[in-house]
Design an enzyme around this catalytic site. Structure first.
Site, PDB file in Angstrom:
ATOM      1  N   GLY A   1     -57.628  11.872 -64.374  1.00  0.00           N
ATOM      2  CA  GLY A   1     -56.686  11.603 -65.570  1.00  0.00           C
ATOM      3  C   GLY A   1     -55.261  10.789 -65.036  1.00  0.00           C
TER       4      GLY A   1
ATOM      5  N   GLY B   1     -52.766   8.984 -67.248  1.00  0.00           N
ATOM      6  CA  GLY B   1     -52.196   9.504 -68.586  1.00  0.00           C
ATOM      7  C   GLY B   1     -50.826  10.067 -68.085  1.00  0.00           C
TER       8      GLY B   1
ATOM      9  CB  SER C   1     -51.894  23.382 -73.303  1.00  0.00           C
ATOM     10  OG  SER C   1     -50.829  23.615 -74.580  1.00  0.00           O
ATOM     11  CB  SER C   2     -47.530  26.693 -74.241  1.00  0.00           C
ATOM     12  OG  SER C   2     -47.455  25.660 -74.917  1.00  0.00           O
ATOM     13  CB  CYS C   3     -51.793  25.553 -77.965  1.00  0.00           C
ATOM     14  SG  CYS C   3     -53.175  24.814 -76.842  1.00  0.00           S
TER      15      CYS C   3
ATOM     16  CE1 TYR D   1     -55.815  19.943 -75.399  1.00  0.00           C
ATOM     17  CE2 TYR D   1     -54.093  21.473 -76.152  1.00  0.00           C
ATOM     18  CZ  TYR D   1     -54.784  20.691 -75.318  1.00  0.00           C
ATOM     19  OH  TYR D   1     -53.875  20.169 -74.360  1.00  0.00           O
TER      20      TYR D   1
ATOM     21  CE  LYS E   1     -56.188  21.630 -72.099  1.00  0.00           C
ATOM     22  NZ  LYS E   1     -56.652  21.027 -70.674  1.00  0.00           N
TER      23      LYS E   1
ATOM     24  CG  ASN F   1     -44.730  21.183 -76.736  1.00  0.00           C
ATOM     25  OD1 ASN F   1     -45.317  22.369 -76.594  1.00  0.00           O
ATOM     26  ND2 ASN F   1     -45.165  20.641 -77.834  1.00  0.00           N
ATOM     27  CG  LEU F   2     -46.015  18.655 -70.375  1.00  0.00           C
ATOM     28  CD1 LEU F   2     -47.305  18.298 -69.427  1.00  0.00           C
ATOM     29  CD2 LEU F   2     -44.860  19.428 -69.381  1.00  0.00           C
TER      30      LEU F   2
ATOM     31  CG  HIS G   1     -47.926  15.882 -77.952  1.00  0.00           C
ATOM     32  ND1 HIS G   1     -48.669  15.101 -76.924  1.00  0.00           N
ATOM     33  CD2 HIS G   1     -48.416  17.166 -78.252  1.00  0.00           C
ATOM     34  CE1 HIS G   1     -49.662  16.251 -76.520  1.00  0.00           C
ATOM     35  NE2 HIS G   1     -49.637  17.162 -77.396  1.00  0.00           N
TER      36      HIS G   1
ATOM     37  NE  ARG H   1     -43.054   8.403 -87.523  1.00  0.00           N
ATOM     38  CZ  ARG H   1     -43.449   9.713 -87.540  1.00  0.00           C
ATOM     39  NH1 ARG H   1     -42.765  10.673 -87.934  1.00  0.00           N
ATOM     40  NH2 ARG H   1     -44.587  10.044 -87.194  1.00  0.00           N
TER      41      ARG H   1
ATOM     42  CD1 TRP I   1     -44.863  13.629 -90.147  1.00  0.00           C
ATOM     43  CD2 TRP I   1     -46.289  14.271 -88.527  1.00  0.00           C
ATOM     44  NE1 TRP I   1     -45.570  12.666 -89.584  1.00  0.00           N
ATOM     45  CE2 TRP I   1     -46.388  13.108 -88.901  1.00  0.00           C
ATOM     46  CE3 TRP I   1     -46.925  14.963 -87.894  1.00  0.00           C
ATOM     47  CZ2 TRP I   1     -47.741  12.226 -88.405  1.00  0.00           C
ATOM     48  CZ3 TRP I   1     -48.097  14.517 -87.151  1.00  0.00           C
ATOM     49  CH2 TRP I   1     -48.418  13.090 -87.423  1.00  0.00           C
TER      50      TRP I   1
ATOM     51  NE  ARG J   1     -44.270  23.287 -81.207  1.00  0.00           N
ATOM     52  CZ  ARG J   1     -44.465  24.032 -82.296  1.00  0.00           C
ATOM     53  NH1 ARG J   1     -43.796  25.085 -82.325  1.00  0.00           N
ATOM     54  NH2 ARG J   1     -45.219  23.958 -83.265  1.00  0.00           N
TER      55      ARG J   1
HETATM   56  N1  LIG Z   1     -48.857  16.002 -73.191  1.00  0.00           N
HETATM   57  C1  LIG Z   1     -48.574  17.365 -73.219  1.00  0.00           C
HETATM   58  O1  LIG Z   1     -47.756  17.470 -73.812  1.00  0.00           O
HETATM   59  C2  LIG Z   1     -49.155  18.492 -72.551  1.00  0.00           C
HETATM   60  C3  LIG Z   1     -50.280  18.288 -71.918  1.00  0.00           C
HETATM   61  N2  LIG Z   1     -50.929  19.334 -71.161  1.00  0.00           N
HETATM   62  C4  LIG Z   1     -52.291  19.050 -70.385  1.00  0.00           C
HETATM   63  O2  LIG Z   1     -51.996  18.126 -69.267  1.00  0.00           O
HETATM   64  C5  LIG Z   1     -53.336  17.586 -69.146  1.00  0.00           C
HETATM   65  C6  LIG Z   1     -53.045  16.097 -69.260  1.00  0.00           C
HETATM   66  O3  LIG Z   1     -52.399  15.829 -70.538  1.00  0.00           O
HETATM   67  P1  LIG Z   1     -51.793  14.244 -70.811  1.00  0.00           P
HETATM   68  O4  LIG Z   1     -51.383  13.665 -69.432  1.00  0.00           O
HETATM   69  O5  LIG Z   1     -50.470  14.419 -71.762  1.00  0.00           O
HETATM   70  O6  LIG Z   1     -52.902  13.352 -71.341  1.00  0.00           O
HETATM   71  P2  LIG Z   1     -53.161  11.805 -71.693  1.00  0.00           P
HETATM   72  O7  LIG Z   1     -53.906  11.589 -72.831  1.00  0.00           O
HETATM   73  O8  LIG Z   1     -52.114  11.290 -71.383  1.00  0.00           O
HETATM   74  O9  LIG Z   1     -54.007  11.636 -70.271  1.00  0.00           O
HETATM   75  C7  LIG Z   1     -55.213  12.272 -70.200  1.00  0.00           C
HETATM   76  C8  LIG Z   1     -56.087  11.302 -69.270  1.00  0.00           C
HETATM   77  O10 LIG Z   1     -57.594  11.654 -69.191  1.00  0.00           O
HETATM   78  C9  LIG Z   1     -58.304  10.641 -69.290  1.00  0.00           C
HETATM   79  N3  LIG Z   1     -59.794  11.078 -69.912  1.00  0.00           N
HETATM   80  C10 LIG Z   1     -59.984  11.555 -71.119  1.00  0.00           C
HETATM   81  N4  LIG Z   1     -61.011  11.923 -71.253  1.00  0.00           N
HETATM   82  C11 LIG Z   1     -61.829  11.311 -70.125  1.00  0.00           C
HETATM   83  C12 LIG Z   1     -63.188  11.337 -69.882  1.00  0.00           C
HETATM   84  N5  LIG Z   1     -64.208  11.853 -70.600  1.00  0.00           N
HETATM   85  N6  LIG Z   1     -63.475  11.032 -68.495  1.00  0.00           N
HETATM   86  C13 LIG Z   1     -62.345  10.423 -67.829  1.00  0.00           C
HETATM   87  N7  LIG Z   1     -61.179  10.530 -67.787  1.00  0.00           N
HETATM   88  C14 LIG Z   1     -60.572  10.718 -69.196  1.00  0.00           C
HETATM   89  C15 LIG Z   1     -57.510   9.891 -70.176  1.00  0.00           C
HETATM   90  O11 LIG Z   1     -58.291   8.407 -69.965  1.00  0.00           O
HETATM   91  P3  LIG Z   1     -58.381   7.476 -71.445  1.00  0.00           P
HETATM   92  O12 LIG Z   1     -57.125   7.286 -72.048  1.00  0.00           O
HETATM   93  O13 LIG Z   1     -59.029   6.210 -70.593  1.00  0.00           O
HETATM   94  O14 LIG Z   1     -59.373   8.108 -72.144  1.00  0.00           O
HETATM   95  C16 LIG Z   1     -56.164   9.832 -69.695  1.00  0.00           C
HETATM   96  O15 LIG Z   1     -56.016   8.966 -68.402  1.00  0.00           O
HETATM   97  C17 LIG Z   1     -54.080  17.995 -70.170  1.00  0.00           C
HETATM   98  O16 LIG Z   1     -55.062  18.877 -69.601  1.00  0.00           O
HETATM   99  C18 LIG Z   1     -53.319  18.611 -71.148  1.00  0.00           C
HETATM  100  O17 LIG Z   1     -54.042  19.767 -71.963  1.00  0.00           O
HETATM  101  C19 LIG Z   1     -50.544  20.607 -71.479  1.00  0.00           C
HETATM  102  C20 LIG Z   1     -49.502  20.852 -72.089  1.00  0.00           C
HETATM  103  C21 LIG Z   1     -48.621  19.779 -72.806  1.00  0.00           C
HETATM  104  C1  LIG Z   2     -48.558  20.438 -76.515  1.00  0.00           C
HETATM  105  C2  LIG Z   2     -49.228  21.060 -77.773  1.00  0.00           C
HETATM  106  O1  LIG Z   2     -49.249  19.893 -78.482  1.00  0.00           O
HETATM  107  C3  LIG Z   2     -49.719  20.305 -80.006  1.00  0.00           C
HETATM  108  O2  LIG Z   2     -48.819  21.477 -80.651  1.00  0.00           O
HETATM  109  P1  LIG Z   2     -47.463  21.229 -81.234  1.00  0.00           P
HETATM  110  O3  LIG Z   2     -46.475  21.785 -80.317  1.00  0.00           O
HETATM  111  O4  LIG Z   2     -47.377  21.683 -82.669  1.00  0.00           O
HETATM  112  O5  LIG Z   2     -47.247  19.603 -81.259  1.00  0.00           O
HETATM  113  P2  LIG Z   2     -46.662  18.366 -81.722  1.00  0.00           P
HETATM  114  O6  LIG Z   2     -46.014  17.797 -80.794  1.00  0.00           O
HETATM  115  O7  LIG Z   2     -47.660  17.521 -82.392  1.00  0.00           O
HETATM  116  O8  LIG Z   2     -45.689  19.007 -83.014  1.00  0.00           O
HETATM  117  C4  LIG Z   2     -44.711  19.771 -82.705  1.00  0.00           C
HETATM  118  C5  LIG Z   2     -43.866  19.972 -84.273  1.00  0.00           C
HETATM  119  O9  LIG Z   2     -43.250  18.709 -84.412  1.00  0.00           O
HETATM  120  C6  LIG Z   2     -43.601  18.349 -85.797  1.00  0.00           C
HETATM  121  N1  LIG Z   2     -43.449  16.808 -85.978  1.00  0.00           N
HETATM  122  C7  LIG Z   2     -42.294  16.646 -86.614  1.00  0.00           C
HETATM  123  N2  LIG Z   2     -42.810  14.944 -86.901  1.00  0.00           N
HETATM  124  C8  LIG Z   2     -43.764  14.821 -85.997  1.00  0.00           C
HETATM  125  C9  LIG Z   2     -44.571  13.563 -85.938  1.00  0.00           C
HETATM  126  O10 LIG Z   2     -44.195  12.386 -86.018  1.00  0.00           O
HETATM  127  N3  LIG Z   2     -45.666  13.857 -85.010  1.00  0.00           N
HETATM  128  C10 LIG Z   2     -45.966  14.905 -84.492  1.00  0.00           C
HETATM  129  N4  LIG Z   2     -46.900  15.045 -83.640  1.00  0.00           N
HETATM  130  N5  LIG Z   2     -45.389  16.026 -84.876  1.00  0.00           N
HETATM  131  C11 LIG Z   2     -44.313  15.907 -85.604  1.00  0.00           C
HETATM  132  C12 LIG Z   2     -44.811  19.003 -86.242  1.00  0.00           C
HETATM  133  O11 LIG Z   2     -44.982  19.197 -87.534  1.00  0.00           O
HETATM  134  C13 LIG Z   2     -44.617  20.299 -85.343  1.00  0.00           C
HETATM  135  O12 LIG Z   2     -44.029  21.260 -86.062  1.00  0.00           O
HETATM  136  C14 LIG Z   2     -51.176  20.894 -79.976  1.00  0.00           C
HETATM  137  O13 LIG Z   2     -51.675  19.717 -79.614  1.00  0.00           O
HETATM  138  C15 LIG Z   2     -51.285  21.941 -78.925  1.00  0.00           C
HETATM  139  O14 LIG Z   2     -52.619  21.844 -78.573  1.00  0.00           O
HETATM  140  C16 LIG Z   2     -50.432  21.531 -77.364  1.00  0.00           C
HETATM  141  O15 LIG Z   2     -50.996  22.120 -76.720  1.00  0.00           O
END
Ligand SMILES: NC(=O)C1=CN([C@@H]2O[C@H](COP(=O)(O)OP(=O)(O)OC[C@H]3O[C@@H](n4cnc5c(N)ncnc54)[C@H](OP(=O)(O)O)[C@@H]3O)[C@@H](O)[C@H]2O)C=CC1
Ligand SMILES: C[C@H]1O[C@H](OP(=O)(O)OP(=O)(O)OC[C@H]2O[C@@H](n3cnc4c(=O)[nH]c(N)nc43)[C@H](O)[C@@H]2O)[C@@H](O)[C@@H](O)C1=O
Length: 318
Positions: free
Chosen positions: A19, A22, A116-118, A145, A149, A174-175, A188, A196, A211, A218
């Site tokens: 990944g 990402g 993830s924290s979820c 999800y 996890k 949340n990252l 996210h 926006r 939203w 968070r």
């Molecule tokens: N973002 C966040 O807030 C958080 C993320 N995490 C965890 O961190 C990890 C990475 O997340 P994040 O970097 O945000 O996610 P991204 O969506 O930014 O990156 C995920 C990467 O995985 C690749 N990928 C997805 N499906 C496949 C597949 N079938 N084969 C090969 N590659 C694949 C994607 O490639 P492509 O785009 O080409 O599909 C992408 O490069 C995850 O495990 C997530 O649960 C945990 C907590 C919070």
């Molecule tokens: C990392 C974590 O991420 C997810 O959980 P989440 O924390 O709820 O994530 P979120 O970032 O989407 O929302 C946080 C809050 O923010 C509010 N909110 C306002 N306005 C927008 C908006 O425009 N977009 C989004 N997405 N949310 C919005 C929204 O309504 C909510 O109250 C899961 O996928 C979970 O699986 C996970 O691991």
């Protein structure tokens, strides 16, 4: 100190970062490069689909990585999780099962799986300790999800117990940061609002829709801090239990929205769309276990937002 020591001592070890394009994977590659690791193995999704078991097995057989960081997953915000539950449970179960199992069978020395924290119950005690896992019902918007996890954590534990495989799990909060997903609906909250507000500023709009009610709390962590923690755990942790990775700092969505608005420089009003889900009311993790190992977050939310907006302006097509 045995096995955990050797990760930092061999800078030419082959490390597969799954990944790598990402948010998280790209930050881990940057971190490893900054530490002068020279043999980082990557594959794009187009070259290796990690849901395909035999392709993953052939890849591990041919490349024989020594270390694996699993940052490939199906990831999205509250709307994406709520709308595509089948994708979130099935793709994540497939990717993690294939990568963890192939890592074990092809002699990987250590793997770090990211959850993830979820994973924690919707009404877990705050701050949430690692042992709150499986102590109550999950948040419905992301339970699919979360179940995947949780299975990943349990798979790492099972392989450690049965096979002595050094599989560890990190649970980030949340990252955000460079290479985030800025999709208007599926991302996210932080990248969604940045995009926006920026669009509204450029177009001279008077208001921006946010939203939910604004009241959920968070905990946000910059992805460079997360990458630092992941590499730290690769070198310093080999336990059965997963490890929380958080900043310890939380904000309401309203506070976050005001801060993003300020950083972007939008001067209009916020309008709350309460038909959208709030999700979990609060999910502050207890990261004292990681702190006791010797790691703490460094980047403040304000500094991280400024850095991310700069990256957004330079890299995302407007
Ligand atoms: N973002 C966040 O807030 C958080 C993320 N995490 C965890 O961190 C990890 C990475 O997340 P994040 O970097 O945000 O996610 P991204 O969506 O930014 O990156 C995920 C990467 O995985 C690749 N990928 C997805 N499906 C496949 C597949 N079938 N084969 C090969 N590659 C694949 C994607 O490639 P492509 O785009 O080409 O599909 C992408 O490069 C995850 O495990 C997530 O649960 C945990 C907590 C919070
Ligand atoms: C990392 C974590 O991420 C997810 O959980 P989440 O924390 O709820 O994530 P979120 O970032 O989407 O929302 C946080 C809050 O923010 C509010 N909110 C306002 N306005 C927008 C908006 O425009 N977009 C989004 N997405 N949310 C919005 C929204 O309504 C909510 O109250 C899961 O996928 C979970 O699986 C996970 O691991």
């Amino acid at each position: 100190m045995g096995e955990t020591d050797s990760f930092f001592s061999n800078k030419s070890a082959k490390i597969f970062v799954a990944g790598h394009r990402g948010l998280v994977g790209s930050a881990i590659v940057r971190k490893l490069q900054s530490l002068e690791f020279t043999n980082i193995l990557v594959r794009t999704h187009a070259h290796l689909d990690l849901t395909r078991q035999s392709d993953v097995d052939s890849f591990f057989a041919a490349e024989k990585p020594q270390y694996v960081v699993l940052a490939a997953a199906k990831v999205g915000g509250i709307h994406a999780n709520n709308t595509y539950p089948a994708d979130f449970i099935s793709i994540n179960l497939q990717i993690q099962t294939n990568v963890i199992d192939s890592s074990y069978r092809h002699g990987v020395k250590k793997i770090l799986f990211l959850g993830s924290s979820c994973i924690y119950p919707k009404f877990a005690p705050q701050p949430i300790p690692e042992n709150a896992l499986l102590s109550g019902p999950l948040e419905p918007t992301n339970e699919w999800y979360a179940v995947a996890k949780i299975a990943g954590i349990k798979m790492c534990q099972a392989y450690r117990i049965q096979h002595g495989f050094d599989a560890i799990s990190g649970m980030p909060t949340n990252l955000y940061g460079p290479n985030d997903n800025f999709h208007p609906e599926n991302s996210h909250v932080l990248p969604a609002l940045m995009r926006r507000f920026h669009k509204a500023k450029v177009e001279g709009a008077k208001e921006v829709v946010v939203w939910g009610t604004g009241s959920p709390l968070r905990e946000f962590l910059h992805v460079d801090d997360l990458a630092d923690a992941v590499v730290f755990l690769m070198g310093n942790y080999s336990g059965l239990e997963h490890v929380n990775i958080g900043s310890g700092k939380e904000a309401t969505i309203k506070e976050l929205a005001e801060l993003v608005k300020e950083v972007v420089g939008f001067e209009g009003e916020l309008v709350w769309d309460t038909s959208k889900p709030d999700g979990t009311p609060r999910k502050l993790m207890d990261s004292s276990k990681l702190a006791s190992l010797g790691w703490n977050a460094k980047i403040s939310l304000k500094d991280g937002l400024v850095d991310t907006y700069k990256w957004y302006l330079e890299n995302v097509k407007q």
